[in-house]
Design an enzyme around this catalytic site. Structure first.
Site, mmCIF file in Angstrom:
data_model
loop_
_atom_site.group_PDB
_atom_site.id
_atom_site.type_symbol
_atom_site.label_atom_id
_atom_site.label_comp_id
_atom_site.label_asym_id
_atom_site.label_seq_id
_atom_site.Cartn_x
_atom_site.Cartn_y
_atom_site.Cartn_z
ATOM 1 N N GLU A 173 0.845 -1.210 0.000
ATOM 2 C CA GLU A 173 0.000 0.000 0.000
ATOM 3 C C GLU A 173 0.880 1.260 0.000
ATOM 4 O OE1 GLU A 173 -3.189 -0.412 2.905
ATOM 5 O OE2 GLU A 173 -4.039 -2.050 1.750
ATOM 6 N N GLU A 295 -4.784 -8.996 -0.612
ATOM 7 C CA GLU A 295 -5.628 -8.725 0.570
ATOM 8 C C GLU A 295 -7.066 -8.643 0.103
ATOM 9 O OE1 GLU A 295 -4.483 -5.631 3.319
ATOM 10 O OE2 GLU A 295 -2.352 -6.044 2.984
#
Ligand code: AHR
Length: 483
Positions: A173, A295
């Site tokens: 991220e 994820e």
């Protein structure tokens, strides 16, 4: 629904076993307490890893495990987690509640976990607060044999043989908690980092670049254009929510509308994969780069009375629908999606297993993975999911058997299915259903066996035809011998 696979069959695509991967982060009780209890614990363990949880996870054949984060990866300095546990550096886990991380679970313990589970390793490196040298040293520490400083250090710490690292993630991220980077900047950072991922083992490491958040299509285009030739996979994160991020729904106490909104949010995965793949195609028409959904899962309100930063949530039949629907979506896109990792394996978000001290329970999501494992590395014959239908499914074949999985996420209507397979079938070798009358059925530590798989006896087979009624709120898996 009528499904005819006897004619016009697309050429089979292999459903990579990695589509059923898991993720475990240093977050709440995901590692500590959930997997790692230490060698001196009264909870039965092998080399510090609790035996009840490992035994349960072995049954779903976890193909790959992503570690150490998530957000935690970008503050993780691997040298803190090697050597004498008593002397390991204690740090603050800034992302997840400011708890003390004593680093008693580090690289050696992770590979012991993989060994016990029979899983391959997916290591996510620290780009946010680490250095290229630190990452390069870690790769050498894990995978180099022979006489080198890092290999010798590993041997001095008790493991002379190198480990196999299958996948390596470079940043997590990075558009957010992993550095707040712009895609142009990250693309260059990625190019630099990946240059110093040296190959010590026989196989080159499979390098994964940090991909977009949900629908950030610009991120995908920019990173693919600039760094596409240097990567094997590009990651994607998407969590299923009932509402806005700030208004997460309750994991157990939910309305019919919230059942539907969570499922609709999960189904958006289909659209996101499609759209990101279109952008990838522009810069990678040969489809050399895979999409890696590392994820995914339901993100619901933390259980009352628990530390909100620990992301501990219950898991009901609704989550099982999310899991089965999403696995069907991955199977539908198996040409492009090579790996996916549900968040997270134990005690965090949509888990397989929950623990409380020495107690353990299996969640409804666990049972979906128990049934879907038969699709691992099977040849896909069909996979379906659409916004307009509550029914999603996967049909595959492996080792002389057809494997059929259906998920009916309707709250009200059973779904008749008539499927014509490419050849006649013999006897059913497996027939199970996950179904309860209550939408929020779940297991608790007081009643850990409330939700279980049951035998499914309603399917009728005749020649190549299989007929069944898929009950509302259910997941069914059947296996038939090919005749
Ligand atoms: O899975 C929990 C967190 O969600 C991960 O640490 C992070 O990558 C994501 O935002």
């Amino acid at each position: 629904m009528k499904i005819n696979l006897s004619t016009d069959l697309e050429s089979p695509v292999k459903l990579s076993k990695y589509l059923q991967g898991q993720f475990s982060e240093h977050l709440g009780r995901g590692i500590y307490g959930g997997l790692w209890v230490g060698k001196d614990s009264e909870i039965p363990n092998v080399n510090g890893l609790r035996s009840d949880v490992i035994d349960a996870l072995k049954k779903i054949h976890v193909p790959v495990l992503r570690w150490p984060g998530g957000c935690f990866a970008d503050e993780y300095h691997w040298r803190d987690g090697i050597g004498d546990p008593a002397k390991r550096r204690k740090i603050v886990n800034n992302n997840w509640g400011g708890t003390t991380e004593d680093n008693s679970f580090g690289t050696h313990e992770f590979f012991e976990l993989c060994r016990q589970l029979g899983s391959e390793a997916y290591i996510n490196c620290n780009v946010g607060s680490g250095t290229v040298q630190e990452m390069a040293d870690w790769v050498e520490y894990m995978t180099a044999s022979g006489d080198s400083t890092m290999a010798n250090l590993r041997a001095a710490n008790g493991h002379p043989e190198p480990w196999d690292v299958k996948f390596l993630g470079i940043g997590n991220e990075t558009w957010g908690g992993g550095g707040n980077m712009r895609p142009e900047y990250y693309a260059d950072v990625y190019r630099q980092y990946q240059t110093f991922v040296r190959q010590y083992g026989k196989e080159p490491l499979y390098k994964i670049a940090c991909g977009p958040n949900i629908d950030d299509f610009n991120w995908t285009s920019v990173v693919m254009q600039s760094a596409g030739p240097y990567m094997d996979g590009l990651s994607l994160h998407h969590y299923a929510l009932t509402d806005l991020w700030e208004h997460k729904g309750d994991a157990v106490d939910f309305t019919d509308d919230e059942w539907r909104s969570l499922l609709n949010s999960a189904k958006k995965m289909d659209y996101f994969i499609h759209e990101h793949a279109l952008r990838m195609d522009r810069y990678d028409p040969e489809h050399r780069v895979d999409l890696i959904v590392d994820e995914w899962g339901s993100w619901l309100k933390e259980q009352a009375g628990t530390n909100p930063a620990f992301l501990y949530q219950q898991n009901t039949l609704r989550d099982a629908m999310v899991a089965a629907t999403t696995l069907n979506i991955f199977n539908k896109h198996a040409e492009r999606v090579h790996m996916a990792n549900i968040a997270q394996m134990v005690n965090v978000l949509q888990s397989m297993v929950l623990t409380d001290g020495s107690k353990m329970l299996l969640t409804p999501t666990y049972f979906v993975f128990l049934m879907y494992q038969f699709h691992q590395d099977a040849n896909r014959l069909a996979a379906y999911c659409s916004q307009g239908s509550d029914l999603s499914y996967t049909v595959s074949e492996k080792d002389g058997e057809y494997i059929l999985s259906f998920c009916n996420a309707s709250l009200t209507a059973d779904e008749p299915v008539e499927i014509t397979l490419p050849t006649a079938v013999g006897k059913a070798t497996y027939a199970k259903i996950l179904h309860e009358d209550q939408a929020n059925a779940h297991n608790t530590f007081d009643d850990p066996e409330r939700v279980q798989l049951k035998d499914f006896t309603q399917a009728q087979a005749e020649g190549p035809a299989v007929r069944l009624q898929v009950p509302k709120m259910s997941v069914v898996t059947l296996k038939f011998e090919k005749k």
